[in-house]
Design an enzyme around this catalytic site. Structure first.
Site, PDB file in Angstrom:
ATOM      1  NE  ARG A  65      -4.354  -1.642   1.692  1.00 51.79           N
ATOM      2  CZ  ARG A  65      -5.343  -1.945   2.516  1.00 51.79           C
ATOM      3  NH1 ARG A  65      -5.245  -1.651   3.803  1.00 51.79           N
ATOM      4  NH2 ARG A  65      -6.430  -2.531   2.064  1.00 51.79           N
TER       5      ARG A  65
ATOM      6  CE  LYS B 233     -20.962 -19.338   5.269  1.00 53.27           C
ATOM      7  NZ  LYS B 233     -21.367 -18.826   6.587  1.00 53.27           N
TER       8      LYS B 233
ATOM      9  N   GLY C 100      -9.601 -10.496  -1.488  1.00 55.24           N
ATOM     10  CA  GLY C 100      -8.505 -11.135  -0.781  1.00 55.24           C
ATOM     11  C   GLY C 100      -8.145 -12.520  -1.274  1.00 55.24           C
TER      12      GLY C 100
ATOM     13  N   GLY D 217     -13.371  -4.113   0.031  1.00 58.14           N
ATOM     14  CA  GLY D 217     -14.789  -3.749   0.074  1.00 58.14           C
ATOM     15  C   GLY D 217     -15.204  -2.785  -1.012  1.00 58.14           C
TER      16      GLY D 217
END
Length: 399
Positions: free
Chosen positions: A40, A201, A358, A381
């Site tokens: 980063r 999921k 990720g 996100g």
């Protein structure tokens, strides 16, 4: 991206002699007082250097951890100053607050060619509340606002949203690259478009799937999610990870895809095992032949061949999730075979490939393909919400 983009870049701003308040994401992992992953920090260097080259004075705004409005020594940005200086190759000044006297003195003492890092914005509870007065205190420090933190753009915080309305605003190089890549993948893509969605999921990616069936020509579903779709069609999945309670939702997504002309691609054959461990005894079966006491851990070779054909004929690909349990041999085979094809097509300039998330980044790194994608997002996100078709406050505020 075309010239009609709704946001400005550093190239559109007059920076000479200006204090450029630059929102960055340097929320890096640390262990024993040392930064353990410099990614980063390295990704914001082009923005910092371009501001300096244009005669601007970069003053960096950032958060670190989740201090929830408290001043915490273990979440001070002072801890990463040395690592940042090493990466930049020149000194970085530090102010012990992001507003008030410390910040003002830091800015006024900043000479041309110098960089100032302000203390953690989240030491103030007003930051995450997108407080207008706090944003005004930040804005008072500078002349221009530059947002280079796409990974924080899905949050309407004072340093990402409110401040952008108070100063001439633009996107930094990392934000510019991210938005350009995502626009190419989902905004105005070259067709055919292939989307790959994997993971454990369905429940965590309902909005994503709902958006993609209206945008992609082919939707490849892998991982535990694929089991839910197979089960929804009456296919036995044995002891596999599966959300049986979402069968009706899966059928609705299949119907929506049919109506939109999007092909949903599920496993045609499967690799199953009785134990969830590396090198477990395994067998390849047709997709409808999973034994009651076995679990599906990867796709099979017939599926690999079909996916390869689909990707080879595609122009654009967006990936969020692996096809199988890529962390364990031999159940990485399907994911790695797919990544091989993506890499080959991308390297041949036949495919625009964008990936994020990720598990996705971990799989790409495991396969050694991180340099073979058009763009890999580390935004988490924000990347997922963009793929879901949501408006990101930090991006909208730049328009």
């Amino acid at each position: 991206m075309t010239a009609a983009k709704p946001w400005k870049t550093l190239d559109d701003m007059e920076l000479a002699g200006k204090v450029v308040l630059t929102r960055v994401d340097i929320n890096v992992p640390m262990a024993e007082g040392r930064v353990t992953d410099m990614t980063r920090i390295e990704r914001i260097l082009p923005t910092v250097r371009d501001i300096l080259a244009a005669g601007g004075k970069p003053v960096l705004l950032a958060h670190f951890g989740r201090p929830k409005g408290e001043v915490r020594a273990d979440m001070s940005l002072g801890l990463i100053r040395e690592a940042f200086e090493t990466a930049l190759g020149s000194p970085v000044k530090f102010a012990a607050n992001c507003i008030g006297a410390d910040a003002k003195h830091g800015v006024s003492d900043l000479a041309s060619g110098e960089v100032l890092l302000l203390e953690n914005t989240r030491f103030h509870a007003e930051e995450t509340k997108n407080d207008a007065m706090f944003a005004a205190s930040l804005a008072a420090l500078g002349d221009v606002y530059c947002n280079d933190a796409f990974s924080a753009a899905h949050r309407a915080h004072a340093s990402t949203e409110a401040i952008a309305r108070l100063l001439p605003a633009c996107a930094g190089r990392l934000m510019q690259a991210e938005l350009t890549a995502l626009e190419a993948a989902l905004g105005a893509p070259e067709r055919p478009v292939v989307a790959v969605v994997g993971g454990a999921k369905v429940s965590t990616k309902l909005e994503l799937l709902g958006n993609l069936v209206g945008k992609a020509d082919h939707l490849i579903i892998g991982g535990g999610m694929a089991n839910t779709f197979l089960a929804a069609q009456g296919v036995p999945v044995g002891k596999s990870l599966c959300e049986h309670d979402l069968a009706e939702t899966a059928r609705e997504i299949i119907a929506k895809a049919e109506a939109a002309g999007c092909e949903i691609i599920l496993p045609r054959d499967i690799t199953v095992a009785r134990e969830f461990k590396a090198h477990a005894d395994h067998q390849v079966l047709d997709a409808d032949a999973c034994p009651e006491d076995a679990m599906i851990l990867d796709v099979g070779p017939k599926t690999n061949v079909y996916i390869s054909d689909v990707i080879t004929s595609a122009k654009t690909l967006i990936m969020n999730g692996p096809l199988g349990v890529f962390e364990m041999e031999p159940f990485q085979t399907g994911t790695f075979a797919m990544l091989d094809v993506i890499a080959t097509q991308t390297d041949a300039n036949a495919l625009v490939s964008v990936a994020g998330g990720g598990d996705t980044v971990a799989a790409i790194n495991s396969a050694g393909k991180s340099s073979n994608f058009s763009y890999i997002s580390t935004a988490g996100g924000a990347f997922l919400e963009w793929m879901e078709g949501k408006t990101l406050p930090g991006v909208a505020a730049l328009s």
